[in-house]
Each structure stands twice: as C-alpha cells, then as structure tokens.
Motif scaffolding. Structure first.
Motif, PDB file in Angstrom:
ATOM      1  N   VAL A 165       0.645  -1.177   0.084  1.00  0.00           N
ATOM      2  CA  VAL A 165       0.076   0.100  -0.130  1.00  0.00           C
ATOM      3  C   VAL A 165       0.983   1.259   0.001  1.00  0.00           C
ATOM      4  CG1 VAL A 165      -1.569   1.181   1.519  1.00  0.00           C
ATOM      5  CG2 VAL A 165      -1.839  -1.127   1.110  1.00  0.00           C
ATOM      6  N   VAL A 429      -7.646   2.723  13.642  1.00  0.00           N
ATOM      7  CA  VAL A 429      -6.802   1.694  14.087  1.00  0.00           C
ATOM      8  C   VAL A 429      -6.566   0.339  13.304  1.00  0.00           C
ATOM      9  CG1 VAL A 429      -6.698   2.294  16.629  1.00  0.00           C
ATOM     10  CG2 VAL A 429      -8.581   0.713  15.869  1.00  0.00           C
ATOM     11  N   GLN A 430      -7.783  -0.091  12.569  1.00  0.00           N
ATOM     12  CA  GLN A 430      -7.533  -1.095  11.848  1.00  0.00           C
ATOM     13  C   GLN A 430      -6.711  -1.013  10.696  1.00  0.00           C
ATOM     14  OE1 GLN A 430     -10.410   0.417  12.792  1.00  0.00           O
ATOM     15  NE2 GLN A 430     -11.720  -1.183  13.911  1.00  0.00           N
ATOM     16  N   VAL A 431      -6.453   0.325  10.312  1.00  0.00           N
ATOM     17  CA  VAL A 431      -5.655   0.641   9.301  1.00  0.00           C
ATOM     18  C   VAL A 431      -4.174   0.673   9.811  1.00  0.00           C
ATOM     19  CG1 VAL A 431      -5.064   2.258   7.459  1.00  0.00           C
ATOM     20  CG2 VAL A 431      -7.392   1.819   8.006  1.00  0.00           C
ATOM     21  N   LEU A 432      -4.013   1.345  10.811  1.00  0.00           N
ATOM     22  CA  LEU A 432      -2.592   1.564  11.119  1.00  0.00           C
ATOM     23  C   LEU A 432      -2.118   0.069  11.827  1.00  0.00           C
ATOM     24  CD1 LEU A 432      -3.195   4.566  13.757  1.00  0.00           C
ATOM     25  CD2 LEU A 432      -2.113   4.512  11.470  1.00  0.00           C
ATOM     26  N   SER A 433      -3.025  -1.011  12.133  1.00  0.00           N
ATOM     27  CA  SER A 433      -2.442  -1.960  12.644  1.00  0.00           C
ATOM     28  C   SER A 433      -1.608  -2.749  11.367  1.00  0.00           C
ATOM     29  CB  SER A 433      -3.305  -3.061  13.258  1.00  0.00           C
ATOM     30  OG  SER A 433      -4.423  -3.658  12.040  1.00  0.00           O
ATOM     31  N   PHE A 434      -2.309  -2.354  10.093  1.00  0.00           N
ATOM     32  CA  PHE A 434      -1.542  -3.066   8.745  1.00  0.00           C
ATOM     33  C   PHE A 434      -0.305  -1.987   8.406  1.00  0.00           C
ATOM     34  CE2 PHE A 434      -5.245  -5.551   9.011  1.00  0.00           C
ATOM     35  CZ  PHE A 434      -4.753  -6.632   8.568  1.00  0.00           C
ATOM     36  N   ASN A 435      -0.263  -0.788   8.798  1.00  0.00           N
ATOM     37  CA  ASN A 435       0.571   0.156   8.447  1.00  0.00           C
ATOM     38  C   ASN A 435       1.052   0.897   9.590  1.00  0.00           C
ATOM     39  OD1 ASN A 435      -0.212   0.097   5.107  1.00  0.00           O
ATOM     40  ND2 ASN A 435      -2.206  -0.044   6.242  1.00  0.00           N
ATOM     41  N   PRO A 436       1.796   0.205  10.248  1.00  0.00           N
ATOM     42  CA  PRO A 436       2.436   0.818  11.605  1.00  0.00           C
ATOM     43  C   PRO A 436       3.182   2.265  11.427  1.00  0.00           C
ATOM     44  CG  PRO A 436       3.079  -1.498  11.722  1.00  0.00           C
ATOM     45  CD  PRO A 436       2.397  -1.117  10.192  1.00  0.00           C
TER      46      PRO A 436
END
Lengths: 443, 1203
Positions: A165, A429-436
């Motif tokens: 991404v 948060v669901q996005v940040l968890s994949f894109n720290p």
C-alpha cells in the motif's frame, strides 16, 4: 503420466454461478453490482452522525457502540481489529472494485472498443467519487495554500491483495488524481443514464467535478462544472407541490444525476426543525414527529422519509439537480451576482414550499443572500451526508460555532470546537495495525 | 525310551483335548503367541513344603503361587519321581532346578510359562534317535522372519515314535531315518512344517502363526497397498480392535484420543483462525496430525474408509465397526494420497467377515451425563448487583423526563430494547414511579439471580443410547458382514436431540479362481432436532424466565423491542413481538435429516506371478433436508410479521408478511465418485529380493448442489402458506410503519438460493517398495494431481509430489545375533513433499452472479467472490521423518519418531489491510516449521491365564514456528492474538501486556521489560501512550507462550483378571498457556472478583479490577491493557482421568450358554471423571470454560454379546 495425458477435456468444465471477468459483458455486470450503488456511510449515511443537526438524546455516557462514538466525535469508532473500519473500509473496497475494471477492461473479449472505453470511464468516475469522500474525511479541510503539505490518503491503483500500500498522498496530489480521472472519464461516458442513474454519464462526471471543486472552495470552477452538469443531464427537480415519484429506486429518481443510496433515519435537533418555514413541505414529507410538529420534545422528531413518504425512503448521497443549483447559487452569492443566486434559490424553493404560502426570497444584501443559500443547502442536503463536509468547509471560513452534544438531562457531553482537529477523522486503528508507520492525524 | 511320545504338543488345540490335562484350551491358545516372547524371568518367590508328591501336583502348586503355566504332555510325567521339597521365598528358577533334579526332564521358562521337555541326553546338543533307517538327518530351525534360531522346536518323523527337540542354536540331528520318511517340525506360535527327509536339510524356516501375533506385527494398510511391517518405511501408527474396544466409544473419534502419537484430538482447546467466506475469526477445536502446518480452513486429516477417501461426516463411522485405524504421518506414508494428504491421513479398516457358521453380534450402550451445576461455577455471587450498578452508571445521564413517553410512542427511535434498569430510570425521570418505588425495584433486580431457574427450565441430563446388531459368515467363495447401528443422543438443552441409523453390508465374492469382488454398501440416516436454548450468559442475570403465574416471561436481553413500545403496537393490532425464551424453545425448530448412500466395489484380478489388477470405485450420495420452522407463536415469526405491517389509507392495518409461521427449507445434495485402477506387483524374487509396487490412476468427481426456499404465513398443521411480495421486502421498497427493522432487506439470497459446484480431479500415482533380504527396504512414491479448480494454474499443473523412504531391520544383521532380547529393531527415514492448492483464489478476480434489485427492471450483476492474488503459488510441505520401531523382550514394543515439516507458500485466509479491501482474503506468503518427537510404547507386563496387564503409552511433542507471514500488524496482544500467525513465534502464539497494577484513578498500567511504568488512561490514537502500547520495541508486550498444547500424552492401562477387566485412560496436555477471563463488572454475567472494582482513590492498593470509567466505551487502551494483561495468563497444562472402564464377561456361565450366547460381556464406563489444572486457579481447559470449575462425567453401561 499416461493416464493424465489428454485428460484436460475431462477437467474443462464451466463452473456455474461464478466466473472470471473475461468478457466486456462480465465487466458490465461487475459494474452493475448493487453494492456499488450504496452511498457513503452506508447503509444509513453515517457521516450524518457527525453533523450539527442530529440529536441522539439517549446516548449512553460514556458512549459504547460505534454509532454513539461517532456522534460524540470520538477519535476511533471501533476497537475491534477484525471488523472493517467505517468509511475507510467501504471506500477502499469499492476502489478495489473499480481498479479491477481499470486494470482488466482492455484485455476483455467480446465487446466493442467503445464499450470498453465506456466501462473504463465509468470506473474512473466511480473511483473519483470514492477518493473525493476519503479526501474530505481523512485530510484536513482543503486549503490550496497548504494542500501540498497536508496528508490525505493512499492513492491505490492496484487490485491485488498482496500489493504494497502506498504512503498517504498529499491533499494536492490526491485532488489532482481525482480531477484528472474525471476529465479523462468525460470523453467516453454516455450522455444518458436515465435508465439507471447509478451508472456513469457525462453529466455525472461534470457533477462530481463540481462537487470536488466546491469542497476545495474553488467556487467559480465548481459553478462552471455545475452548469455543464445541468446542461448535459435529463434530470429534473422533484416538485413537492406536484406528484412525488412512484418508485423508491434512486436509480430512476428524476432529480438524480449520479446516484448513490442510503436509508434516511436520523433524530433531529429542535433548532434545526425550527429553522424550516411553516409552509416547507419537506418537513411533513420527510420528517416524522411525535410531538405533532411542535418541535418541543427532544428526540420526538426524526428524519425518516419511510414513515411519511415511503417512496423517498432512500436518500441520494450522489449528485442531483438541486445540488448543482445550490453550487451555482453559492458561487453567485459569493461573487455578489445576487440575481443569479436568487434565481437558483427560487427554482428550488418553489418546489419545496407550499404554493399557497410561497413567497420568493428577496434581498440585496450579499451576506443575507449567501446565508439564505447556505440555509437552503442545509435544508435540502442536510441529511445526504454532505452536511459534515459543509461544516468542515464553513469552519475553514469561520462560519462554524462550537457544536455541543447533550445528554438526556441537557448536560454537555461532547463539544466540537471551531477549528477543532476533530474536523479531520483519525486514521482508523484497523488501518494503522497494518501500516504501523502511517502518520496519524493530529488529535 | 522315546516311545512315550504319542502326539506332538503343538497342534490345533481342539484336536487333542484329552492330552492337555491341566490347561484349558484357551490358555494354550493365548500362550501360543506369548511363547515367542523373550526369555525374561521375573523374580517370583515361592514357598513350598512337600513330601513325596507327584511331579504334576508340584507343578500345580507352583502354578497357583506364581501364575506361571506349565506346558507339557501327561505322558511326559510317566517316568518321573515324586518330589520332596522344602523352600521358602525362593526364586522360581531355583525352585524349578530343585524340582527337576534327578528327573528325566528339563524346563525352559518362556515368558510366563514353564515349558517342560525331555532333558537332552548328556552333553549332546543333538537329540538322537536310534531306529532302523539309513539316513541321519540334520538341520537348523529358524524363525522365517527374523532368522533367529528356535530352541526347543519338536522334530518328529511322521507316523513314527521317533524324533526330538532342537538345541539352543536351533540345530537337530535325527539318526537312522528311512529315506521315504517325512519330518514334522513344529513350534508354539509357528505354523508347523512337513519336509521330506534328506541328509542335509539346511535351514528350515518356520513362519509365525500370523493369527496369533500381537498387534505390532499387523500389516500396514495404506488404503492402497498392504505392506509388511518390517518393510514399511513410513511413520505409521495403528490401533487394533482390542485396544480400540477396551473403552466404550459411541463416537468414532473419541476412541482415538491420545491413543496414537502425533494425532492431536482435543475438543476443549481451540485454535483461532479464519474460514473462507466469513468475516471475523472463528475457532475450531484441535484435530490435527503433527501440528498445524497449513493456514487454510481445512486443517483436518484426510479420512479414508475401506480404501477410499470419504467426503461424508465422521458421524457416519460406527465405532463398533473398527477393525483397525492406521494413521499415516509422514511423506513416505501419505504422498500416495497427493494434495489432500498435507494434514496427514487416517485410514480406517472396518471389520470383515470370516468364513464359518453365521455369527451374530449384539451390542447396546446407554450413557448419562448429568446437567450443569451452576453453583460450582466461578460466577460472582452478586452478578446482578454488579451489572445493575454498571448499567446505572452508564444510563443515568441518558434519560430525561421525555424518555418514558418516547419509549412507548409508535414511531419513536426509542423502540429498541435496552435494559430493565434503563426503563426504571426513564420511569423515575418522568416521575411515573417514586424514588422509593425505584429503590425497591432496583433492589429487586439486584438480588435476583436466574441461574438456578435457567437450569430448571432449560437443562436436563444428557443421554446417549446405542444399539448395534451384526451378522457375518459365509464360505471361502462368498463372505458377508451385515451390521446395523442406531445411536440416539439426547442433549442437555431441552428439545435438542439427534439420532442416526447406519446399515452396512460388506461382502466378498470369489467370482473365478483369479477374480474376486469386494462389495460394500452403506445406508446412513442422520437426524438433528434443535430448538433455541439461550445461553446463560446471553441473559441478564436478574431476568426472570417465568412470571409470577409460572407462564413464560419475556427476556429483555433477547428481545429487540422494549415492552412498552410492544404494548403500543399490540394496541394497534400487531402481534406481540417480544422474545419469550420458554415459548420459542417449543415453537422454533431446526431439523436436519441427512441420508447417505455409499457403495464401494473393488474387483481384484490375480494374474499370478505376483501381478494383480485392482479396479473399482466408490460412489457416495448424500441428501440433506434442512428445515427451520418458527410457528405463529414464536417471537421470530411475529417479529417478521410486525416488521412489515403498513397502514391502509383508511387506517386499517395491512399485513404484508401474513400472520402465521415461517418456514425455511433447504435441500443439500452431494454426490461424488472415485474410480480407480491400479496394477500391483508383489513378489519375492529369489531368496533376497522382494518388490511390492503399485501403479495406478484415479478419477474423481464431486458435485455439491443446494437450494433454498422460504415461506410465510405457513402452518405445519394445514400445510398452507400465503403469498408475499418478495421483491418488495428484499429491495426495501416495502417497509413496515411500526418497526424500524427490515429483517429481509437485501436478504433475497437468504430466502431463495441455488448453488452448484462441481470439482473434478485426475490423478496418477505410484508407490514402489523394494526390500533386500527383508533387511533393507527402499520406498518411493510419486503422485500427480490435476483438477478443474480455479487455483490450478497451468504453471503448476504437472508438478508431482514425491517421497522416498528407507528402512533397515537392524536385528537381522549378524552383529545383533547375540542380543536375544531384541526381537525387532528397525530404523526408518523418509523425505518427501505434500502439497495443497487454493480452490478459490487466482491471480484474477473471481466473481459470482447476483440479482440487482435496485434497478428497474431487476438485472443481473456480478459481485466479488475473491480478490486478485498475483502471488499465488503451490503450497508445499517438505517432510522429513526419522524413526525407530522396536520389539524387545518379546512383550514390549513401540516406536520413536522425530520429524520436521517445513511448509512454505502457505495459503491462508488472512485479514488484509482495509486499504486494499474487505477481509479476509486468501494469501500465500507464509512459511511454518513444525518439529516434533513422538513416542509410543505398548507393553504386556503380565500375561497369565487369569491375569493380564498391559499398558499403552503415547507421548507427542510438537513445536512450531512461523518463519514468515504476509500479514503485519500493530505489536499489541489484541492484534497479535487475532492474527494467529506471528513471525518468529509458534502458531497460535499468545501475547500479553506486562501488568503494573492500577494508577490512582483506577486505570490499569503496563510496564516494560526494564520496569518502567506506563499509564493507559488516554485512548487517543497516535498519542504517545498508544504508540507505546503497540510498539515492538517499547517492551510492554511480551510473548507468553503457545496457546496450543505442545505436548500430549496418553496412558492406558488394562488389567484382565479372569473374565473381568479394568481399563483406565489418563490424558495429559501440556506446554501451553491459557488466558483466563479478567473479572469485569461490565460483563453480562460477571465472574468472581468483578465486584471488587476500583471505586475510590486508594482502591488501587487492594484491587486490580479497574474503575468503570476505565472499562466503559471508548477507553480501549485501558480495556485492552486490562483484558490482555499477563496477570490473566496462566499455565494451561492439565491432566484428566479420561476413562475408567470395567468389564465382566459371563462366557463361562451356564445360563449364558443355555441362552445360546458364545460371548456375553457387560461393561461400565465413566468418562471425564476428574481433572486437574496446573495453575493457581486449578483451571483445567477440560472443563470447557474458565467459569466452570469441574468436568461433567459421562457414565455408560454397555452390553456386548455374540451368539
């Protein structure tokens, strides 16, 4: 090995009920997925929960459910990492769907070159509308001066699940992608989409361009495209003094230019309800009141067209004739072309207010006319999900005051201050968890 | 002097009953296979004081003291002297030496028997016969399999009183034999052999008598091929009928738990992963072979019944029908099954008929499981009070004087159900009730707990009954085996039960001298009846299930409307839409009736010279009728009706969904066939070479069909239904005026549906085994699978899976000659590949047809079924196995295996970045390594006439490590635990926050590995706190262990005393951690300790339960920090007493024989009797949940008869 040789025929069976996208017809049916017709924040248009005219009287304190958390502008709406994040998830899921067309249509078999181009353009248009929403949800209110610095969202063009991404684009870059895609789409879109207004058309692309420029506060460009949209469309206003549509389908509703549907169901604030004129037909056609339209009891009045005019139960979050007219009107008012602004206002209001009590709005004061245009927009488009985007835009122009949420006893439980960072949603948060490493918006 | 030899000792027992005086036939039969067990003398102490007693009586005395049987013929005692002896606590061997002193006899102690023989004459190693012939015959008698000499075998001249026994090295010499004589050579446990005499007979090999062999030497049945055990190179484990039937099994899998090393079956521990087509994670209980080495949904082993893989449910396997179960664990054993074998293979061989007169077998069992005892649960005693306090905390600000009015006003957004407390608060705010009334009602809620009432009205003791009748018999040309089974299960929840019928007929026909046919037909019928019994924790603890009159009461927790709104719409003429759990349990039924047919036909043609051809196939057909019926009295049907009521212009009501019941019917059809032809070659070439190979092809076709239809206004009595405008209720153009819900909006596919999938497979396979001198074996297998599945990329189409294996029977080497106690020792090693391929993932998008109801007219659309996945590859598991099989002291046998499994490019349904699309999606970038060690031991410690003791022990250890995985996530326990696969950690790794108690405001704190304490009171994303809590470098998150047991062990002991036996099974699961639920006052039914939450500053010194503010709503940093704290992670190891079975056989009782039974046995079993958990809560996962503190036993009584 000898057993296997020549047995491909045995294995070559056509699956039933499912297919790969190989023909132009497949792609056309792919673009006909009813899910693409759902408006943003489906199925109820949840960006309305951020708006200043809703009043969920009985919200628990503290809020618990996602809808309740949105209502109090909580930073995050769900901590469940296995669920798709509201808004972000649905926009990108649709972007993947459109990207599938953009990447595959050229190799499709069985159709004409023109049909391929049309589907490609439709996908560009559809994708642009999704990116428009993302830009107005997760990037700061658009400001041409800082747009190259402001972070928007990743511009994803692949449909592959294993893609990397990209990083968040700047607002300016994303804006340019949206505008470029729409301009590219214009050349090959069909003129008429009146048999299914959820699908793309030339007017549809113009109307989205108008909306995109409008929320970037480039009002003159917005008005230009709004005019083009109106001159290219077969859509006409619905007259509340006349016959209302007999079908509830947004795909064939007369005033829709580029349609998207959500179900209307919102409890309204007393102030908002009181801001309508007594003769405004929208009040009794779209709002249900349990206090006999006296607007004295909080929680008694809701925007539920279903209960009062079932054929209007779906709200169009896509573009419409009245939205284009309001864009033209606002630009005119801002440019002090008051007669033009008043003409557009009159076009709308005479179809909304009972003929018997209708008096055209008149004023020669620029600010008064602009305020009336804004009020009309508030009334006409208030529950179409755009109010939140308008609040962001108006806040940028110092036209927003602090918005409060009250508990059932009247105590303030949340406040949206003017110029608050809360006008820009947090990256889920669901996005940040994949894109720290993805930068979060300021809180 | 050898004339007294009248007969040979070894003969089928039935022929010589008179000769065997002291022993019953059965003993000889039993000892037949014991005798080849190794010489190993137990220290048996004997006390004897006898004077001039005949030798035979002495034998009886010793036998009764030691349990050792004496094997001899009476004629042998003719010339013996009476014995005088006086010994105290002397060892058996010493006593025997004394007894035999001066007698013309000699003895050998063979395991638990004393074999009495003619004493060899003087120092001669060769017994000599003097008779008038001309030839002196010599030779050496050895075991045909091991080559070991047989000491004491009898060698007789047929028809003459001439002969002797072999010396310890197996040699014999018989003098003066006539040249047309025939020698008969016999030894206990071996087939006797007749040989024409000649001077030098050389080595004479006696074949072991296979029917008497103990279980380890049973041939290995891979389903494709029968392999001699010493030639098998693969890691294979087996369980025999006797071992399987020591316990009463009413369910096939239960009988395998902890009996086979490497097979992990545990219904109480789950692994969380995702299944195709579902969002959110799902859990499944453990049923794996050698760990979890695949991420795809089907992690279950392949089940093969009578040679063919079955697609049918395991419920269809009758536990009474098990002949043996073979588990193929490594590549050498399983590669022949191809891509479906990546999770291992379980091969089930069902019982077959034997020639003879008809045999009937009847078995019945009845089992009872008592109902739950909620008094022994870890629920907080004052659950109701804790919950009401919490609800008061969150709701007291959300009501005002208008709320009460809105609650009951039609059209209000306040129609939905909240909690009784909310209603009280609303009434209080509107001053409908006085503060005093409020307090009284509040107190009433606080003090009532419905767990006893729940148990009374919804639960009962569960019961299982089974009946099984079998008939078998036939002759060499036609054999039949017909069995029928009925199993009825009454489940714990009322109105929930299921039953099944199985009828199986298996026959073998010899059609011609070289052609035989095996024909198997099965008919199976399965019925499930389910009624909705709510879970205890789905209800508010203070809700009453019956009103004061004892009639069913509504449940607020389960209703979707509030009761006041419900009164209003009922006042307008609508149906009562509240949920009455006690009504629904009688008025809503889910029924599933499945009928399966299963036909297997196999032709075997024997070409001779070792060549054979097998061709045949299996056809399976399954039909399920699934109905869901909610009668007109159920809340479900009434809600549907009310949801679509509109008002006519004249004010009357229009019921768009007609009054009456709701019926949903689904038909699921499945049929599949497999056709197979394979050529086999199985021959010994010359003395030293043997080849056992197959080469074949397989064709498979699997079709799944289903259809679904729904009916409204339906009555089961009248069978009438009424029309509905389905388009309007599903596209949303029709919605009710009174309720805000539209249950069928967008749900056309859940009312009507058709599905059809067809998969075809073509496979070619070969498996070759070469063996040299039965000492060295080399095996190799190759398989190619092709299918029409979407995932079969031509690039990988012809990629074969292969394996090689080696075995070395060390005991056959010369250097092992001296080690008599080693009966068999075999080293095996194998290497190879198993694979798997994704069915529904491709580099392109796969789409599914759908009706678009939102256009006019409706149109056809395509929606996404799976995303484009460009990285798709063939999933591959590289297997290495090294193992040792042993049989020592002739009564101890077992295996030791070490393996590694390296799985790469694993296909898994993973959560994907919401920026890409909707989760889950199939991804294949993962690699997992599994390593393990497996031990099994079977020992017959004592085998005597009336006393047997044997032990089975298995131990397996499996550790896994995820080497690579595509998904990345925030480094916090809540994310990592959902992912399930985290790079660098075992599959199912458990993570936790380091706990640091509460802060002064009642918020939990965490600390890092260096002791620095961090607060969690700020839940803003992107804040410093948030970063610390999700960082892999801050050190606040730690790996706490595996959530999946890495070790399991099973110890089974069976002790037979006469006709009585006792069997006990002890299970151990270890090497894992479990997360126990944190006491939480916001839970619907809080557990012990929840009431102790933080209320005032200073409480942080006495409690770890945070404040309500820290546990409510959006305070997710503190909620996570608390729920995922390492304080709540404990050691998961536990031990259970799985089964205790006692049995008594009445076979020798006269009344039994009179009734015509040849076998009559009664068994009693207790299962799940006791458990212990090795942690501070004594929490054992065997209890099913942390809340439950005990295991619920099942008591079963069984009757096994043959007549």
């Amino acid at each position: 090995m000898f057993v296997l040789a020549g047995c491909d025929k045995y294995l070559d069976i056509q699956p039933k009920g499912r297919t790969l996208l190989t023909t132009v017809k497949d792609y056309d049916q792919w673009m006909n997925d009813p899910w693409l017709g759902e408006g943003f924040g489906s199925q109820i248009g949840i960006t309305n929960y951020f708006a200043d005219h809703v009043d969920f009287v009985n919200t628990p304190v503290p809020a618990v459910q996602p809808g309740e958390l949105m209502y109090v502008w909580a930073p995050q709406f769900s901590s469940d990492l296995t669920s798709a994040p509201a808004l972000w998830g649905e926009h990108y899921a649709k972007i993947n769907h459109f990207n599938t067309v953009l990447l595959g249509i050229d190799d499709a078999t069985g159709g004409t070159a023109a049909e391929k181009k049309r589907l490609r353009s439709e996908a560009l248009l559809g994708r642009a509308l999704e990116y428009f929403c993302l830009l107005n949800e997760y990037a700061k209110p658009y400001d041409a001066a800082t747009a190259t610095e402001d972070l928007a969202v990743p511009f994803v063009t692949s449909n592959d699940v294993t893609q990397v991404v990209p990083a968040r684009s700047s607002s300016a870059d994303l804006f340019k992608h949206i505008v470029d895609d729409l301009n590219e789409a214009l050349t090959d879109l069909p003129v008429d989409n009146s048999s299914n207004r959820v699908r793309g058309s030339v007017a549809g692309a113009y109307s989205v361009l108008a909306r995109v420029y409008f929320y970037s506060r480039n009002y003159s460009e917005a008005a230009k495209y709004a005019e083009l949209a109106l001159s290219n469309t077969q859509a006409v206003m619905i007259n509340f003094n006349g016959t209302l549509p007999s079908s509830d389908l947004v795909s064939i509703r007369p005033d829709v230019i580029y349609g998207r549907y959500v179900i209307g169901n919102l409890p309204m604030t007393l102030d908002y309800m009181r801001s309508f004129l007594p003769g405004d037909l929208r009040v009794r056609r779209l709002y249900q009141s349990l206090d006999n339209y006296t607007f004295t009891t909080r929680g008694a009045t809701s925007f539920v067209p279903l209960r009062v005019t079932p054929t209007l139960q779906y709200v169009n979050t896509g573009t419409s004739v009245q939205e284009m007219k309001l864009i033209i009107a606002e630009n005119a008012a801002r440019k002090n072309e008051l007669s033009s602004a008043l003409k557009q206002l009159d076009d709308i209001r005479k179809t909304r207010i009972a003929t018997a009590s209708y008096v055209p709005f008149q004023s020669t004061d620029q600010e008064t006319v602009l305020k009336e245009v804004l009020l009309e927009r508030y009334h006409e488009l208030g529950c179409s999900g755009l109010r939140w985007f308008d609040m962001r835009r108006l806040d940028k122009e110092n036209r927003m005051e602090a918005v409060h949420r009250y508990d059932a006893t009247g105590k303030v439980i949340a406040t949206l201050e003017a110029h608050s960072n809360k006008y820009t949603l947090q990256i889920p948060v669901q996005v940040l968890s994949f894109n720290p490493g993805m930068p979060q918006n300021p809180q | 002097m050898y004339k007294f030899y009248t007969k040979i000792i070894v003969r089928p027992p039935g022929c010589i009953p008179k000769i065997l005086l002291t022993m019953k036939l059965i003993v000889l039969f039993m000892t037949a296979f014991i005798l080849q067990a190794g010489a190993d003398v137990l220290a048996q102490k004997i006390t004897l004081q006898e004077k001039n007693v005949p030798l035979g009586q002495i034998f009886n005395r010793i036998s009764s003291q030691t349990g050792y049987d004496f094997l001899y013929t009476t004629s042998l005692l003719k010339n013996t002297k009476p014995v005088t002896i006086n010994v105290r606590n002397m060892e058996l061997r010493e006593v025997l030496k004394k007894v035999f002193t001066g007698q013309p006899l000699d003895f050998i102690i063979e395991d638990q028997s004393v074999v009495v023989r003619q004493s060899p004459r003087s120092n001669l190693t060769v017994p000599v016969i003097e008779k008038g012939g001309t030839i002196d015959v010599s030779g050496r008698v050895v075991d045909a399999e091991t080559g070991k000499p047989l000491y004491g075998a009898t060698v007789l001249v047929k028809g003459k009183m001439q002969g002797g026994n072999t010396a310890p090295d197996g040699t014999f010499l018989i003098r003066s034999v006539e040249d047309n004589d025939v020698l008969v050579i016999a030894f206990l446990g071996y087939k006797s052999k007749e040989i024409a005499v000649k001077k030098e007979l050389g080595i004479i090999r006696l074949e072991p008598n296979v029917s008497n062999l103990s279980e380890v030497t049973v041939a290995v049945n891979t389903g494709y091929q029968i392999i001699k055990p010493e030639q098998s190179t693969g890691a294979v484990s087996q369980i025999s009928t006797k071992a399987y039937e020591s316990r009463i099994s009413t369910n096939f899998l239960d009988g395998l738990v902890n009996r086979i090393p490497g097979l992990m079956i545990n219904n109480n521990v789950s692994f969380t992963s995702t299944t195709p087509g579902n969002t959110g994670s799902s859990s499944r209980s453990l049923f794996n072979i050698r760990g979890i080495s695949t991420m795809s949904a089907n992690q279950n082993p392949l089940i093969v019944v009578d040679g063919y893989p079955t697609e049918l449910t395991l419920d269809m396997i009758d536990p009474n029908d098990i002949k043996n179960v073979t588990v193929l664990k490594d590549a050498a054993a399983a590669t022949v099954y191809g891509v479906r074998a990546s999770n291992g293979v379980i091969v089930i061989e069902r019982k077959q008929a034997a020639a003879g007169k008809p045999l009937f077998d009847f078995r019945t069992t009845v089992g009872i499981t008592p109902k739950e005892n909620y008094k022994r649960y870890r629920y907080a005693d004052n659950a109701s009070a804790i919950l009401t306090d919490y609800q008061k905390f969150i709701y007291s600000k959300s009501v005002n004087p208008d709320t009460w009015y809105l609650l009951s006003t039609i059209g209000s957004a306040e129609s939905s159900a909240r909690s009784p407390l909310y209603y009280l608060l609303a009434q209080s705010a509107a001053k409908v009730i006085t503060p005093d009334q409020f307090e009284r009602s509040y107190a009433a809620l606080q003090t009532y707990d419905n767990k006893e009432e729940y148990s009374d009205v919804f639960l009962r003791a569960a019961a299982t009954q089974t009946y099984n009748l079998k008939a078998s018999g036939g002759n060499e040309n036609a054999l039949y085996y017909i069995t029928t089974n009925y199993t009825g299960n009454r489940l714990q929840g009322i109105n929930n039960d299921n039953n099944r019928w199985l009828i199986s007929a298996r026959s073998r026909f010899k059609l011609a001298s070289k052609l035989s046919l095996e024909l198997i037909t099965d008919y199976q019928e399965l019925r499930y009846n389910n009624a909705p019994v709510p879970g205890l924790t789905d209800l508010f603890p203070y809700e009453r299930l019956r009103d004061v009159n004892g009639s069913p009461a509504y449940s607020t927790a389960l209703s979707s409307l509030n009761p006041f709104y419900n009164n209003s719409i009922m006042g307008r003429g609508l149906e009562d839409a509240l949920t009455y759990p006690l009504v629904d349990v009688n008025e809503i039924r889910d029924r599933n009736k499945t009928v399966n047919n299963h036909i297997t036909a196999n032709f075997n043609y024997d070409f001779g010279k070792g060549f054979g051809l097998t061709f045949g196939g299996i056809y399976e057909n399954s039909h399920s009728d699934i109905t869901h019926y909610a009668s007109e009295f159920s809340s479900e049907a009434r809600r549907y009706i009310d949801a679509y009521v509109t008002t006519n212009p004249d004010g009357t009501l229009k019921f768009n969904v007609p009054k009456g019941g709701y019926l949903r019917q689904e038909g699921v059809n499945f049929h599949s066939y497999t056709a197979r032809a394979n050529l086999s070659y199985n021959k010994k070439i010359g003395k030293d070479h043997s080849i056992n190979g197959i080469l074949g092809g397989e064709l498979r076709n699997v079709v799944n069909k289903s259809n679904l239809a729904s009916y409204f206004g339906y009555s089961n009595e009248t069978l009438l239904q009424q029309p509905v405008d389905y388009a309007a209720i599903t596209n949303g153009s029709l919605k009710g005026t009174f309720l805000s819900t539209s249950p069928f909006f967008g749900q056309y596919g859940s009312l009507f549906d058709q599905e059809y999938t067809e998969d075809r497979f073509l496979s070619g396979f070969t498996n070759l085994l070469y063996s040299y001198k039965d000492k060295y074996s080399l095996s190799g297998s190759v398989r190619i699978d092709q299918s029409n599945l979407f995932g079969t990329n031509p690039k990988y189409k012809y990629k074969p899976l292969w394996s090689v294996g080696l075995a070395w029977n060390i005991e056959k080497e010369n250097f092992m000659r001296g080690l008599d106690w080693v009966n068999n020792i075999k080293l095996r090693t194998s290497y190879g590949f198993n694979g798997n391929v994704a069915k529904l993932s491709l580099p392109q998008v796969i789409a599914q047809y759908k009706v678009n109801l939102f256009t006019s007219p409706t149109s056809t659309a395509l929606e996404r079924l799976s995303y484009a996945n460009s990285s798709l590859r063939w999933e591959q598991t590289k297997n290495f196995n090294a193992g040792l099989s042993y049989r020592i002291f002739k009564h101890i046998n077992g295996t030791i295996d070490f393996y590694t499994k390296n799985s790469t490019d694993l296909l898994g349904n993973s959560f994907i970045d919401p920026t890409i699309g909707v989760s889950p999606s199939i991804i294949n970038n993962a690699s997992i390594n599994n390593k393990g060690l497996e031990l099994s031991l079977h020992a017959d410690w004592i085998v005597r006439k009336d006393f047997n003791w044997n032990t089975g022990l298995i131990f397996a250890r499996n550790t896994s490590k995820v080497l690579d995985v595509y998904q990345q996530g925030a480094y916090n326990p809540q994310t990592l635990n959902v992912l399930g696969y985290v790079k660098g950690y075992p599959v199912g790794a458990l993570f936790a926050y380091r706990d640091a108690g509460l802060d002064k405001n009642g918020f939990p704190q965490v600390k890092n590995d260096r002791g620095t304490i961090y607060p969690t009171d700020n839940s803003v994303t992107g804040s410093g706190q948030d970063l610390i809590l999700s960082s892999d470098t801050s050190g606040v998150v730690r790996y706490a262990g595996s959530s999946i047991p890495t070790m399991n062990a099973g110890l089974s002991n069976r002790i037979d005393i006469g006709r009585f036996y006792i069997f006990a099974m002890i299970n151990y699961y270890g090497g894992f951690k479990v997360r126990v639920p944190a006491p939480n006052p916001t839970a619907l039914r809080p557990i012990e300790g929840a009431e102790d939450y933080w209320r005032n500053p200073g409480d942080e010194n006495r409690t770890n339960v945070p404040s309500l503010a820290a546990l409510a709503g959006n305070a997710y940093n503190s909620i996570y920090a608390y729920n995922f704290s390492d304080r709540h992670i404990v050691n998961g190891d536990y031990l259970t007493l799985g089964d205790l079975t006692v049995s008594y056989s009445f076979d020798d009782k006269r009344f039994v024989k009179k009734l015509g039974f040849s076998h009559f046995e009664v068994k009693l079993q207790g299962s799940n009797l006791w458990t212990v958990g090795f942690n501070r809560f004594n929490y054992s996962p065997a209890t099913g949940s942390f809340q439950k503190t005990y295991v619920t036993p099942t008591y079963t009584l069984a009757l096994f008869t043959t007549f």
